[in-house]
Every structure is written in C-alpha cells, then in structure tokens.
Design a protein around this motif. Structure first.
Motif, PDB file in Angstrom:
ATOM      1  N   ARG A   8      10.216 -23.320  35.252  1.00  8.49           N
ATOM      2  CA  ARG A   8      10.343 -21.874  35.065  1.00  8.49           C
ATOM      3  C   ARG A   8       9.093 -21.311  34.387  1.00  8.49           C
ATOM      4  O   ARG A   8       8.611 -20.226  34.738  1.00  8.49           O
ATOM      5  N   TRP A   9       8.568 -22.032  33.405  1.00  9.31           N
ATOM      6  CA  TRP A   9       7.378 -21.568  32.684  1.00  9.31           C
ATOM      7  C   TRP A   9       6.202 -21.415  33.646  1.00  9.31           C
ATOM      8  O   TRP A   9       5.458 -20.420  33.587  1.00  9.31           O
ATOM      9  N   ILE A  10       6.033 -22.400  34.538  1.00  4.65           N
ATOM     10  CA  ILE A  10       4.933 -22.341  35.503  1.00  4.65           C
ATOM     11  C   ILE A  10       5.113 -21.169  36.462  1.00  4.65           C
ATOM     12  O   ILE A  10       4.166 -20.442  36.778  1.00  4.65           O
ATOM     13  N   LEU A  11       6.333 -20.969  36.952  1.00  2.00           N
ATOM     14  CA  LEU A  11       6.583 -19.849  37.845  1.00  2.00           C
ATOM     15  C   LEU A  11       6.264 -18.520  37.166  1.00  2.00           C
ATOM     16  O   LEU A  11       5.692 -17.611  37.782  1.00  2.00           O
ATOM     17  N   GLU A  12       6.629 -18.419  35.896  1.00  9.75           N
ATOM     18  CA  GLU A  12       6.320 -17.195  35.147  1.00  9.75           C
ATOM     19  C   GLU A  12       4.820 -17.051  34.924  1.00  9.75           C
ATOM     20  O   GLU A  12       4.254 -15.959  35.103  1.00  9.75           O
ATOM     21  N   ARG A  13       4.191 -18.157  34.549  1.00 12.08           N
ATOM     22  CA  ARG A  13       2.749 -18.131  34.238  1.00 12.08           C
ATOM     23  C   ARG A  13       1.930 -17.709  35.455  1.00 12.08           C
ATOM     24  O   ARG A  13       0.948 -16.981  35.323  1.00 12.08           O
ATOM     25  N   TYR A  14       2.325 -18.153  36.639  1.00 10.50           N
ATOM     26  CA  TYR A  14       1.574 -17.840  37.857  1.00 10.50           C
ATOM     27  C   TYR A  14       2.240 -16.751  38.692  1.00 10.50           C
ATOM     28  O   TYR A  14       1.918 -16.574  39.861  1.00 10.50           O
ATOM     29  N   GLU A  15       3.167 -16.037  38.080  1.00 11.36           N
ATOM     30  CA  GLU A  15       3.740 -14.811  38.630  1.00 11.36           C
ATOM     31  C   GLU A  15       4.459 -15.016  39.967  1.00 11.36           C
ATOM     32  O   GLU A  15       4.306 -14.233  40.892  1.00 11.36           O
ATOM     33  N   PHE A  16       5.281 -16.065  40.020  1.00  9.01           N
ATOM     34  CA  PHE A  16       6.210 -16.242  41.132  1.00  9.01           C
ATOM     35  C   PHE A  16       7.572 -15.708  40.693  1.00  9.01           C
ATOM     36  O   PHE A  16       8.164 -16.223  39.748  1.00  9.01           O
ATOM     37  N   PRO A  17       8.096 -14.699  41.353  1.00  7.44           N
ATOM     38  CA  PRO A  17       9.433 -14.214  40.981  1.00  7.44           C
ATOM     39  C   PRO A  17      10.494 -15.260  41.306  1.00  7.44           C
ATOM     40  O   PRO A  17      10.429 -15.926  42.341  1.00  7.44           O
ATOM     41  N   TYR A  18      11.464 -15.424  40.425  1.00 11.14           N
ATOM     42  CA  TYR A  18      12.498 -16.428  40.665  1.00 11.14           C
ATOM     43  C   TYR A  18      13.818 -15.974  40.068  1.00 11.14           C
ATOM     44  O   TYR A  18      13.881 -15.055  39.244  1.00 11.14           O
ATOM     45  N   THR A  19      14.881 -16.643  40.492  1.00 10.07           N
ATOM     46  CA  THR A  19      16.224 -16.419  39.974  1.00 10.07           C
ATOM     47  C   THR A  19      16.803 -17.763  39.575  1.00 10.07           C
ATOM     48  O   THR A  19      16.696 -18.731  40.328  1.00 10.07           O
ATOM     49  N   VAL A  20      17.404 -17.845  38.391  1.00 15.61           N
ATOM     50  CA  VAL A  20      18.074 -19.069  37.961  1.00 15.61           C
ATOM     51  C   VAL A  20      19.449 -19.132  38.626  1.00 15.61           C
ATOM     52  O   VAL A  20      20.228 -18.175  38.536  1.00 15.61           O
ATOM     53  N   LEU A  21      19.742 -20.242  39.293  1.00 16.03           N
ATOM     54  CA  LEU A  21      21.019 -20.429  39.972  1.00 16.03           C
ATOM     55  C   LEU A  21      21.910 -21.353  39.160  1.00 16.03           C
ATOM     56  O   LEU A  21      21.513 -22.473  38.835  1.00 16.03           O
ATOM     57  N   HIS A  22      23.106 -20.896  38.839  1.00 10.71           N
ATOM     58  CA  HIS A  22      24.116 -21.738  38.228  1.00 10.71           C
ATOM     59  C   HIS A  22      25.064 -22.254  39.311  1.00 10.71           C
ATOM     60  O   HIS A  22      24.977 -21.858  40.484  1.00 10.71           O
TER      61      HIS A  22
END
Length: 224
Positions: free
Chosen positions: A5-19
């Motif tokens: 998640r940190w890498i996705l945020e750092r390199y500006e990839f939008p994401y959603t956490v799935l439970h």
C-alpha cells in the motif's frame, strides 16, 4: 500488505483495500482492473482466523464464495497479481500450467532467510518493459516455478528467471542449484483474464527499486 500500500501511495497508483466481504460481494471486474494478493498461505486466505479479539472485517477468510468471485474476476477479464505463498492458491485451484518447486523441498534442502539473487528478464514481455536484461531481486523462501503442460487457450510466459549458474548474488542460500534456470516471475494469459505470479518479493520493504517496474508493469498490463 502494508508495504505494498505504501508503494502504491508513494507512486500515485489509486487503490482500494478489499476485505473478505468485499470479495464475496462479487462483480469485481466492474470495479477493478487488477487485484493484488499479498503473500499469505492459501489456507489463511480461504479460512483466516475467527478469534473474538479480531475486529469483524478481518475475521475468517474469503471462503468458497470469495474464491468463486476471484475466479469470475479472471474469467471476465480481470488480472490477479499474486505475491509469494498466495501464488499457490492459484496454482492449486486454477488449471494454470505452473508448478511451485519450493513447496516440495524441506529446510535442509533449500533455505534462504533473505537473499539478493541474480535475475534474467525478458524485456520484450510487457512486464519486462524498462527493465535491465540482467538485474537483481530479493528472495526469502518463496516459490520458484516450473512451467508444465497447459491448455492451448492459455499462454504462460516466464518474465524473469534465475540464471543457469550463479543464482546467489549476496547472502545465504542453501540449495542454490535447485533454483538454477527456474522461473521467478510468470505471466499467464487465460483469455480474457490474466494472472501474474511473483516468486521474488518485487516490493520488499519498498527497498527493491530494481524490481519495482515488474510490479508496476503488471498493473499496467491489466488494462492492455
């Protein structure tokens, strides 16, 4: 999962956490191009833990219902990206032409507590774009693969492999010869969906900059 998640945020990839409940709800490809499965044992993904001390959204696993929805995700054109032990859930439950050789070995035969390994990359494959043909990766007791017989409707490609000699670049590696010439990253086109299996840790602690492009390219590949 946290470092990913940190890498996705750092390199500006939008994401959603799935439970678990989100996976079971289905219609995943209506919302997502790619789903990333963190390094976790297949049984834990499916069953999880159900202790009362665990908050509800983290209890249990995805179960058969969730697995069926992940299968439907791929069948409708989605891309599953699996890290480490999560690869074995796909290998065990999908008819993909890949075998994990690591799981057949005990600690006395093969062991790597955290090793920098040499990699050879297919730079012509979409996942290898922008990569050096020879580079390094981080490996810690995760799968390494062998391609097997598969259906004609599927195309399996070795994106990154260990060299035929000199796998170990730095660190301790028992059973180095068992990895020689084996696959480290495999991409499978199932038509219409796609699967990417990472044996190396391409995003380990956000430090493995040499292999981050493999991870990013897997996400880009999901929309090609």
């Amino acid at each position: 999962e946290g470092w990913t998640r940190w890498i996705l945020e750092r390199y500006e990839f939008p994401y959603t956490v799935l439970h678990n409940a989100d996976v079971k709800a289905g219609k995943l490809h209506d919302r997502f191009d790619a789903i990333i499965m963190p390094d976790q044992r297949p049984r834990d993904i499916l069953e999880g833990n159900d202790f009362s001390s665990i908050v509800p959204e983290y209890r249990g696993g995805i179960g058969d219902a969730g697995w069926n929805e992940l299968t439907a995700f791929v069948q409708t054109g989605g891309t599953l990206v699996a890290f480490g032990d999560a690869c074995n859930l796909l290998i065990d439950k999908m008819p993909i032409p890949v075998k994990d050789l690591k799981r057949t070995l005990n600690r006395e035969q093969h062991y790597a507590p955290g090793t920098i390994v040499n990699l050879q990359v297919d730079t012509a494959h979409p996942l290898g774009r922008g990569m050096a043909a020879e580079t390094w990766g981080y490996y810690i007791n995760s799968p390494f693969f062998q391609l097997t017989e598969g259906f004609s409707s599927m195309k399996a490609s070795v994106v990154a492999r260990y060299p035929n000699t000199g796998v170990n670049a730095s660190g301790w590696l028992r059973g180095e010869d068992l990895m020689m010439g084996r696959a480290a990253v495999v991409a499978i086109e199932t038509n219409p969906g796609k699967i990417v299996l990472f044996g190396i840790r391409p995003q380990h602690r956000a430090q493995t900059h040499a292999t981050l492009p493999l991870f990013f390219n897997a996400l880009y590949w999901s929309v090609e």
